[in-house]
Write a protein that holds these residues in place. Structure first.
Motif, short mmCIF file in Angstrom:
data_model
loop_
_atom_site.label_atom_id
_atom_site.label_comp_id
_atom_site.label_asym_id
_atom_site.label_seq_id
_atom_site.Cartn_x
_atom_site.Cartn_y
_atom_site.Cartn_z
N ARG A 126 6.08 28.75 0.84
CA ARG A 126 4.67 28.42 1.05
C ARG A 126 4.29 27.14 0.30
O ARG A 126 3.62 26.27 0.85
CB ARG A 126 3.80 29.59 0.59
N LEU A 127 4.76 27.00 -0.94
CA LEU A 127 4.42 25.83 -1.73
C LEU A 127 5.04 24.55 -1.18
O LEU A 127 4.46 23.47 -1.29
CB LEU A 127 4.85 26.02 -3.19
N THR A 128 6.22 24.64 -0.59
CA THR A 128 6.88 23.45 -0.05
C THR A 128 6.44 23.15 1.37
O THR A 128 6.69 22.06 1.88
CB THR A 128 8.41 23.62 -0.06
N GLY A 129 5.80 24.11 2.04
CA GLY A 129 5.36 23.90 3.41
C GLY A 129 6.47 24.06 4.44
O GLY A 129 6.33 23.59 5.57
N TYR A 130 7.56 24.71 4.05
CA TYR A 130 8.66 24.94 4.99
C TYR A 130 8.22 25.85 6.14
O TYR A 130 7.36 26.71 5.97
CB TYR A 130 9.84 25.62 4.31
N SER A 131 8.85 25.68 7.29
CA SER A 131 8.69 26.60 8.42
C SER A 131 9.78 27.66 8.33
O SER A 131 10.81 27.45 7.68
CB SER A 131 8.82 25.84 9.74
N THR A 132 9.57 28.78 9.00
CA THR A 132 10.57 29.84 9.01
C THR A 132 10.92 30.21 10.45
O THR A 132 10.09 30.08 11.36
CB THR A 132 10.07 31.10 8.27
N LEU A 133 12.15 30.67 10.63
CA LEU A 133 12.66 31.00 11.97
C LEU A 133 13.55 32.23 11.90
O LEU A 133 14.42 32.33 11.03
CB LEU A 133 13.48 29.82 12.51
N VAL A 134 13.32 33.16 12.82
CA VAL A 134 14.24 34.26 13.06
C VAL A 134 14.81 34.02 14.45
O VAL A 134 14.12 34.18 15.45
CB VAL A 134 13.53 35.63 12.96
N PRO A 135 16.08 33.59 14.52
CA PRO A 135 16.67 33.24 15.81
C PRO A 135 17.06 34.46 16.65
O PRO A 135 16.94 35.61 16.21
CB PRO A 135 17.91 32.42 15.44
N ALA A 136 17.54 34.19 17.84
CA ALA A 136 17.96 35.24 18.77
C ALA A 136 19.05 36.10 18.14
O ALA A 136 19.91 35.61 17.40
CB ALA A 136 18.49 34.61 20.06
N ASN A 137 18.98 37.37 18.44
CA ASN A 137 19.99 38.35 18.02
C ASN A 137 20.13 38.47 16.50
O ASN A 137 21.21 38.78 16.00
CB ASN A 137 21.34 38.03 18.66
N THR A 138 19.06 38.20 15.77
CA THR A 138 19.06 38.41 14.32
C THR A 138 17.87 39.28 13.95
O THR A 138 16.93 39.47 14.74
CB THR A 138 18.98 37.08 13.54
N THR A 139 17.92 39.81 12.73
CA THR A 139 16.89 40.71 12.24
C THR A 139 16.38 40.23 10.89
O THR A 139 17.15 39.75 10.07
CB THR A 139 17.48 42.14 12.09
N CYS A 140 15.10 40.39 10.67
CA CYS A 140 14.47 40.04 9.39
C CYS A 140 13.51 41.18 9.06
O CYS A 140 12.40 41.23 9.59
CB CYS A 140 13.76 38.70 9.50
N THR A 141 13.95 42.11 8.21
CA THR A 141 13.13 43.27 7.90
C THR A 141 12.92 43.40 6.39
O THR A 141 13.56 42.72 5.60
CB THR A 141 13.79 44.56 8.43
N SER A 142 12.01 44.29 6.04
CA SER A 142 11.72 44.60 4.65
C SER A 142 11.27 43.33 3.91
O SER A 142 10.40 42.61 4.40
CB SER A 142 12.95 45.24 4.00
#
Length: 134
Positions: free
Chosen positions: A97-113
């Motif tokens: 958040r402080l650096t202003g980066y973007s985030t990505l969860v690509p195809a066939n991947t999981t980002c939980t918890s």
């Protein structure tokens, strides 16, 4: 120390980092060792840098992410993690958040918890139709 003094102490940046290091040190000393996430740089093009976070998050990943992220003013953070340590998710999310980066969860991947907290911290959040966040 009064509650008001404790609250003031929490609001300083130095105290936040000290708390994170204390939590990380306590978690490392008392818990069974867990394999940390892989955090690495991946050049995407001449103008686009990516920081890839893969695997289970542990407290020591806070420092690993900081070390990699300090090299890049602008980057996309690519996530593939089942989560893990809450402290790692919160602190890495703060850095994003402080650096202003973007985030990505690509195809066939999981980002939980705790990984989902990292994804939410992105200044711009991208989710492939085949990716999962939760």
């Amino acid at each position: 120390m009064s509650i008001r003094a404790v609250k003031r102490k929490w609001l300083t940046a130095r105290s936040k980092w000290a708390l994170a290091l204390t939590i990380a040190g306590g978690a490392i000393g008392t818990a069974a060792p867990a394999q940390s996430a892989t955090i690495r740089h991946m050049p995407v093009s001449k103008t686009v840098e990516a920081i890839v976070v893969e695997g289970e998050l542990v407290a020591s990943d806070i420092d690993k992410f900081r070390e990699v992220s300090l090299q890049f003013k602008n980057a996309m953070v690519i996530l593939d993690s089942q989560g893990g340590a809450l402290s790692a998710g919160i602190e890495i999310g703060k850095m994003i958040r402080l650096t202003g980066y973007s985030t990505l969860v690509p195809a066939n991947t999981t980002c939980t918890s705790s990984c989902a907290l990292i994804w939410l911290a992105g200044s711009r959040r991208f989710l492939s139709p085949e990716g999962k966040v939760g």
